[in-house]
Design a protein around this motif. Structure first.
Motif, PDB file in Angstrom:
ATOM      1  N   TYR A 142       0.908  -0.859   0.436  1.00 22.45           N
ATOM      2  CA  TYR A 142       0.134  -0.175   0.041  1.00 22.45           C
ATOM      3  C   TYR A 142       0.583   1.963   0.012  1.00 22.45           C
ATOM      4  CZ  TYR A 142      -4.183  -3.185   1.295  1.00 22.45           C
ATOM      5  OH  TYR A 142      -5.026  -4.113   0.858  1.00 22.45           O
ATOM      6  N   GLY A 143       1.805   1.715   0.256  1.00 23.69           N
ATOM      7  CA  GLY A 143       2.895   2.242   0.114  1.00 23.69           C
ATOM      8  C   GLY A 143       2.926   3.129  -0.969  1.00 23.69           C
ATOM      9  N   GLN A 144       3.172   2.360  -2.017  1.00 23.11           N
ATOM     10  CA  GLN A 144       2.827   3.247  -2.937  1.00 23.11           C
ATOM     11  C   GLN A 144       1.980   4.737  -3.554  1.00 23.11           C
ATOM     12  OE1 GLN A 144       1.894   0.743  -7.077  1.00 23.11           O
ATOM     13  NE2 GLN A 144       1.222  -0.989  -4.525  1.00 23.11           N
ATOM     14  N   PHE A 145       0.595   3.736  -2.956  1.00 18.48           N
ATOM     15  CA  PHE A 145      -0.285   4.941  -3.196  1.00 18.48           C
ATOM     16  C   PHE A 145      -0.371   5.868  -2.328  1.00 18.48           C
ATOM     17  CE2 PHE A 145      -2.059   0.209  -3.256  1.00 18.48           C
ATOM     18  CZ  PHE A 145      -2.741   0.192  -4.966  1.00 18.48           C
ATOM     19  N   ARG A 146      -0.874   7.224  -3.387  1.00 23.02           N
ATOM     20  CA  ARG A 146      -0.570   8.684  -2.912  1.00 23.02           C
ATOM     21  C   ARG A 146      -2.241   9.168  -2.814  1.00 23.02           C
ATOM     22  NH1 ARG A 146       2.764   7.038  -0.677  1.00 23.02           N
ATOM     23  NH2 ARG A 146       5.416   7.732  -0.571  1.00 23.02           N
ATOM     24  N   GLU A 147      -3.054   8.138  -3.483  1.00 23.01           N
ATOM     25  CA  GLU A 147      -4.939   9.441  -3.702  1.00 23.01           C
ATOM     26  C   GLU A 147      -4.977   7.987  -3.456  1.00 23.01           C
ATOM     27  OE1 GLU A 147      -5.432  11.952  -4.114  1.00 23.01           O
ATOM     28  OE2 GLU A 147      -3.784  13.350  -4.917  1.00 23.01           O
ATOM     29  N   LEU A 148      -6.349   8.225  -2.520  1.00 22.49           N
ATOM     30  CA  LEU A 148      -7.192   7.424  -2.495  1.00 22.49           C
ATOM     31  C   LEU A 148      -8.081   6.242  -4.119  1.00 22.49           C
ATOM     32  CD1 LEU A 148      -8.967   6.050  -0.122  1.00 22.49           C
ATOM     33  CD2 LEU A 148     -10.903   7.927  -0.494  1.00 22.49           C
ATOM     34  N   ALA A 149      -8.082   7.196  -4.933  1.00 23.36           N
ATOM     35  CA  ALA A 149      -8.876   7.397  -6.257  1.00 23.36           C
ATOM     36  C   ALA A 149      -8.216   6.235  -6.715  1.00 23.36           C
ATOM     37  CB  ALA A 149      -9.177   8.647  -6.800  1.00 23.36           C
ATOM     38  N   ASP A 150      -6.628   6.106  -6.239  1.00 22.67           N
ATOM     39  CA  ASP A 150      -5.958   4.780  -6.884  1.00 22.67           C
ATOM     40  C   ASP A 150      -6.061   3.371  -6.524  1.00 22.67           C
ATOM     41  OD1 ASP A 150      -4.940   7.277  -8.926  1.00 22.67           O
ATOM     42  OD2 ASP A 150      -3.111   7.327  -7.425  1.00 22.67           O
ATOM     43  N   LEU A 151      -6.912   3.348  -5.358  1.00 23.45           N
ATOM     44  CA  LEU A 151      -7.177   2.378  -4.700  1.00 23.45           C
ATOM     45  C   LEU A 151      -7.792   1.237  -5.779  1.00 23.45           C
ATOM     46  CD1 LEU A 151      -7.486   3.297  -1.144  1.00 23.45           C
ATOM     47  CD2 LEU A 151      -5.184   1.722  -2.051  1.00 23.45           C
ATOM     48  N   PRO A 152      -7.412   0.323  -5.536  1.00 22.36           N
ATOM     49  CA  PRO A 152      -8.369  -0.822  -6.097  1.00 22.36           C
ATOM     50  C   PRO A 152     -10.198  -0.459  -5.207  1.00 22.36           C
ATOM     51  CG  PRO A 152      -6.840  -2.154  -5.510  1.00 22.36           C
ATOM     52  CD  PRO A 152      -6.603  -0.979  -4.834  1.00 22.36           C
ATOM     53  N   GLU A 153     -10.919  -0.283  -6.575  1.00 22.08           N
ATOM     54  CA  GLU A 153     -11.846   0.368  -6.272  1.00 22.08           C
ATOM     55  C   GLU A 153     -13.400  -0.884  -5.426  1.00 22.08           C
ATOM     56  OE1 GLU A 153     -16.375   0.066  -8.048  1.00 22.08           O
ATOM     57  OE2 GLU A 153     -14.796  -0.367  -9.454  1.00 22.08           O
ATOM     58  N   GLY A 154     -12.285  -2.048  -4.927  1.00 25.26           N
ATOM     59  CA  GLY A 154     -12.755  -2.726  -3.925  1.00 25.26           C
ATOM     60  C   GLY A 154     -12.440  -2.006  -2.853  1.00 25.26           C
ATOM     61  N   ILE A 155     -11.640  -1.863  -2.255  1.00 28.88           N
ATOM     62  CA  ILE A 155     -11.213  -1.669  -0.559  1.00 28.88           C
ATOM     63  C   ILE A 155     -11.750  -0.141  -0.723  1.00 28.88           C
ATOM     64  CG2 ILE A 155      -9.385  -0.960   0.556  1.00 28.88           C
ATOM     65  CD1 ILE A 155      -7.540  -2.444  -1.397  1.00 28.88           C
ATOM     66  N   VAL A 156     -12.027   1.079  -1.625  1.00 28.04           N
ATOM     67  CA  VAL A 156     -13.012   1.924  -1.173  1.00 28.04           C
ATOM     68  C   VAL A 156     -14.110   1.172  -0.956  1.00 28.04           C
ATOM     69  CG1 VAL A 156     -13.281   4.041  -1.864  1.00 28.04           C
ATOM     70  CG2 VAL A 156     -11.438   3.109  -2.439  1.00 28.04           C
ATOM     71  N   LYS A 157     -15.142   0.612  -1.244  1.00 30.12           N
ATOM     72  CA  LYS A 157     -16.485  -0.012  -0.826  1.00 30.12           C
ATOM     73  C   LYS A 157     -16.456  -0.838   0.586  1.00 30.12           C
ATOM     74  CE  LYS A 157     -17.767  -0.371  -5.790  1.00 30.12           C
ATOM     75  NZ  LYS A 157     -18.237  -1.448  -6.901  1.00 30.12           N
ATOM     76  N   ARG A 158     -15.201  -1.396   0.003  1.00 31.92           N
ATOM     77  CA  ARG A 158     -14.777  -2.055   1.811  1.00 31.92           C
ATOM     78  C   ARG A 158     -15.536  -1.354   2.913  1.00 31.92           C
ATOM     79  NH1 ARG A 158     -10.323  -5.920   1.772  1.00 31.92           N
ATOM     80  NH2 ARG A 158     -11.602  -6.803  -0.150  1.00 31.92           N
ATOM     81  N   LEU A 159     -14.418  -0.113   2.749  1.00 33.15           N
ATOM     82  CA  LEU A 159     -14.042   1.011   3.913  1.00 33.15           C
ATOM     83  C   LEU A 159     -15.739   2.076   4.030  1.00 33.15           C
ATOM     84  CD1 LEU A 159     -10.579   2.005   3.281  1.00 33.15           C
ATOM     85  CD2 LEU A 159     -11.606   1.046   5.278  1.00 33.15           C
ATOM     86  N   ARG A 160     -15.957   1.727   2.661  1.00 30.01           N
ATOM     87  CA  ARG A 160     -17.368   3.008   3.022  1.00 30.01           C
ATOM     88  C   ARG A 160     -18.369   1.816   3.532  1.00 30.01           C
ATOM     89  NH1 ARG A 160     -18.614   3.979  -2.773  1.00 30.01           N
ATOM     90  NH2 ARG A 160     -19.614   1.754  -3.397  1.00 30.01           N
ATOM     91  N   HIS A 161     -18.213   0.766   2.997  1.00 29.20           N
ATOM     92  CA  HIS A 161     -19.693  -0.343   3.741  1.00 29.20           C
ATOM     93  C   HIS A 161     -19.968  -0.037   5.474  1.00 29.20           C
ATOM     94  CE1 HIS A 161     -21.750  -3.838   5.097  1.00 29.20           C
ATOM     95  NE2 HIS A 161     -22.157  -3.615   3.822  1.00 29.20           N
ATOM     96  N   TYR A 162     -18.364  -0.459   5.454  1.00 30.61           N
ATOM     97  CA  TYR A 162     -18.310  -0.821   7.125  1.00 30.61           C
ATOM     98  C   TYR A 162     -18.400   0.599   7.843  1.00 30.61           C
ATOM     99  CZ  TYR A 162     -16.551  -0.796  12.039  1.00 30.61           C
ATOM    100  OH  TYR A 162     -15.800  -0.456  12.882  1.00 30.61           O
ATOM    101  N   PHE A 163     -17.701   1.813   7.098  1.00 33.61           N
ATOM    102  CA  PHE A 163     -18.816   3.260   8.099  1.00 33.61           C
ATOM    103  C   PHE A 163     -20.023   3.715   7.927  1.00 33.61           C
ATOM    104  CE2 PHE A 163     -13.873   3.719   7.646  1.00 33.61           C
ATOM    105  CZ  PHE A 163     -13.471   3.710   8.858  1.00 33.61           C
ATOM    106  N   LEU A 164     -20.742   3.122   6.827  1.00 30.55           N
ATOM    107  CA  LEU A 164     -22.060   3.978   6.791  1.00 30.55           C
ATOM    108  C   LEU A 164     -22.852   2.009   7.832  1.00 30.55           C
ATOM    109  CD1 LEU A 164     -22.374   4.203   3.007  1.00 30.55           C
ATOM    110  CD2 LEU A 164     -22.727   6.178   4.911  1.00 30.55           C
ATOM    111  N   THR A 165     -22.143   1.117   7.874  1.00 33.32           N
ATOM    112  CA  THR A 165     -22.813   0.603   8.573  1.00 33.32           C
ATOM    113  C   THR A 165     -22.768  -0.225   9.867  1.00 33.32           C
ATOM    114  OG1 THR A 165     -22.085  -1.019   7.746  1.00 33.32           O
ATOM    115  CG2 THR A 165     -23.499  -0.730   6.563  1.00 33.32           C
ATOM    116  N   TYR A 166     -21.345   0.422  10.696  1.00 34.05           N
ATOM    117  CA  TYR A 166     -21.163  -0.311  11.826  1.00 34.05           C
ATOM    118  C   TYR A 166     -21.560  -0.074  12.613  1.00 34.05           C
ATOM    119  CZ  TYR A 166     -18.041   3.961  13.250  1.00 34.05           C
ATOM    120  OH  TYR A 166     -18.491   5.154  13.658  1.00 34.05           O
ATOM    121  N   LYS A 167     -22.437   1.219  13.302  1.00 30.16           N
ATOM    122  CA  LYS A 167     -23.470   1.456  14.721  1.00 30.16           C
ATOM    123  C   LYS A 167     -24.994   1.261  13.820  1.00 30.16           C
ATOM    124  CE  LYS A 167     -20.637   5.722  16.025  1.00 30.16           C
ATOM    125  NZ  LYS A 167     -19.937   7.005  16.327  1.00 30.16           N
TER     126      LYS A 167
END
Length: 203
Positions: A142-167
């Motif tokens: 992961y150290g090569q990434f400098r922008e969120l948009a460069d991450l694999p889409e699945g990782i961003v979706k996983r983070l988004r799902h977690y934060f929208l549902t964890y409460k």
């Protein structure tokens, strides 16, 4: 007998780093294998159990906060400007951060160096509750990434799902709203605003 140095308070006694907000020190409270939610006790600086993890949501990255930050008036002002509506206040906590790494880190209560690459502007019951997304400095994957948009889409979706549902409790409406996903430049603005809010806190 020599006096043993006292432990620095993770929120107040540790610097966010001399290169903040570009490279920051993060204090990690929770790792993906934890079955209870730990959080810092604001008075003592020790980790405490907030609650057992009630449901199947698992934090998908290292999770904690940036020392000497606070989500107050500047965070609320920035969120209001960017969201185009009034958000009256921050959530009153240190600024949250998720740190991505390929390595299995087995426990929290640790410090690490992280590079912010973006963030989620979440609104929690009307309060600004930003989540900074960062990568572990020097991480082989992961150290090569400098922008969120460069991450694999699945990782961003996983983070988004977690934060929208964890409460969210079963059969109850969602309490978290995602107002925006932003990149590195805005993440650094959010971190700086939270550092300013911390400096303005009454002592």
């Amino acid at each position: 007998m020599a006096k043993t140095p006292s432990k620095a308070h993770p929120w107040h006694g540790i610097s966010p780093g001399e290169h903040a907000p570009d490279i920051i020190t993060a204090f990690i409270e929770i790792v993906p294998t934890d079955t209870v939610k730990y959080e810092i006790d604001k008075e003592t600086g020790y980790l405490k159990i907030d609650r057992p993890q009630q449901y199947s949501n698992i934090i998908p990255a290292l999770y904690g906060f940036i020392p000497r930050t606070f989500c107050g008036d500047e965070i609320a002002k920035l969120a209001s400007e960017r969201a185009g509506r009034e958000i009256p206040e921050g959530d009153g906590d240190p600024l949250d951060i998720c740190v991505l790494t390929e390595r299995e880190i087995t426990h929290g209560d640790i410090l690490l160096q992280a590079i912010p690459i973006g963030g989620f502007r979440l609104i929690d019951k009307g309060e600004a509750d930003d989540k900074i997304i960062a990568v572990l400095k020097g991480d082989a994957m992961y150290g090569q990434f400098r922008e969120l948009a460069d991450l694999p889409e699945g990782i961003v979706k996983r983070l988004r799902h977690y934060f929208l549902t964890y409460k969210t409790l079963p059969d109850e409406p969602a309490v978290m709203e995602l107002a925006a996903i932003y990149g590195r430049e805005e993440a650094c603005e959010v971190i700086q605003a939270s550092m300013n809010d911390y400096d303005a806190m009454p002592r």
